[in-house]
Scaffold this motif. Structure first.
Motif, mmCIF file in Angstrom:
data_model
loop_
_atom_site.group_PDB
_atom_site.id
_atom_site.type_symbol
_atom_site.label_atom_id
_atom_site.label_comp_id
_atom_site.label_asym_id
_atom_site.label_seq_id
_atom_site.Cartn_x
_atom_site.Cartn_y
_atom_site.Cartn_z
ATOM 1 N N THR A 107 -6.699 1.882 -9.203
ATOM 2 C CA THR A 107 -6.027 2.080 -7.924
ATOM 3 C C THR A 107 -7.057 2.293 -6.819
ATOM 4 N N HIS A 108 -6.850 1.577 -5.729
ATOM 5 C CA HIS A 108 -7.771 1.641 -4.604
ATOM 6 C C HIS A 108 -7.004 1.565 -3.290
ATOM 7 N N LEU A 109 -7.588 2.192 -2.277
ATOM 8 C CA LEU A 109 -7.002 2.260 -0.934
ATOM 9 C C LEU A 109 -7.902 1.486 0.012
ATOM 10 N N HIS A 110 -7.302 0.572 0.762
ATOM 11 C CA HIS A 110 -8.061 -0.244 1.706
ATOM 12 C C HIS A 110 -8.108 0.425 3.072
ATOM 13 N N ARG A 111 -9.310 0.495 3.635
ATOM 14 C CA ARG A 111 -9.511 1.003 5.001
ATOM 15 C C ARG A 111 -9.773 -0.141 5.964
ATOM 16 N N GLY A 112 -9.728 -1.362 5.463
ATOM 17 C CA GLY A 112 -9.918 -2.560 6.277
ATOM 18 C C GLY A 112 -9.055 -3.680 5.731
ATOM 19 N N THR A 113 -9.186 -4.850 6.331
ATOM 20 C CA THR A 113 -8.392 -6.009 5.938
ATOM 21 C C THR A 113 -9.092 -6.777 4.821
ATOM 22 N N ILE A 114 -8.302 -7.205 3.849
ATOM 23 C CA ILE A 114 -8.801 -7.957 2.703
ATOM 24 C C ILE A 114 -8.016 -9.264 2.616
#
Length: 179
Positions: free
Chosen positions: A81-88
């Motif tokens: 599980t990971h949280l994005h702080r930018g656009t992917i």
């Protein structure tokens, strides 16, 4: 009159010297276009990413916090599980992949768009795993199964991942990867 886009008018395959007022600045300051061979290890090796995965680094832009790579999960498996702080933005190249948080499964040619502030658990059930081309901006925070913070992967993390492996294996760093 309709506003329909058509193909450019040229029919010759030749270089056209396009006039541009700031050409000298571009020539002096731009890193220029480049080609990175992703099919071989000539430009970038596969760098292990855990026991079941590897990353082929394609570009690092420290000015914008952008990094690009191909993630290869070699058999059925999970990227936690990971949280994005930018656009992917990712394109599925081979195999298939899904996020537990959604009801879709990405197949070859499919585009995955992730926006800041969303968390995901990436899973491939495909017998041959998955290869994903990614163009990513900003940090990615990783969490364990109890939602405890583990680590942050950003452009600097990915540069370190690439450079450390290359130094350990005696592989020269490729300056074309740094834009």
């Amino acid at each position: 009159m309709t506003n329909v886009m058509t193909a450019p008018p040229s029919t010759k395959a030749e270089i056209v010297d396009v006039p541009f007022a700031h050409r000298e600045l571009v020539e002096r300051l731009s890193p220029g276009g480049r080609y990175i061979d992703a099919q071989s290890d000539v430009d970038s090796p596969w760098v292990p990413f855990g026991d079941n995965a590897a990353i082929k680094h394609l570009a690092f832009d420290v000015r914008q916090g952008i990094f690009s790579n191909i993630l290869w999960i070699k058999e059925p498996g999970v990227v936690g599980t990971h949280l994005h702080r930018g656009t992917i933005m990712m394109v599925c190249l081979e195999g298939s992949v899904k996020y537990l948080e959604y009801d879709w499964v990405a197949s070859p040619g499919g585009l995955i768009l992730e926006v800041p502030g969303e968390s995901h658990t990436l899973v491939t059930d495909h017998p041959q795993g998955v290869k994903l081309f990614g163009w990513m901006q900003g940090p990615i925070e990783f969490y364990d199964e109890n939602a405890n913070y583990v680590d942050t992967a950003d452009v600097w993390w990915f540069i370190n991942h690439y450079e450390t492996y290359c130094r350990e294996k005696g592989i020269p760093l490729n300056p074309k990867l740094y834009v």
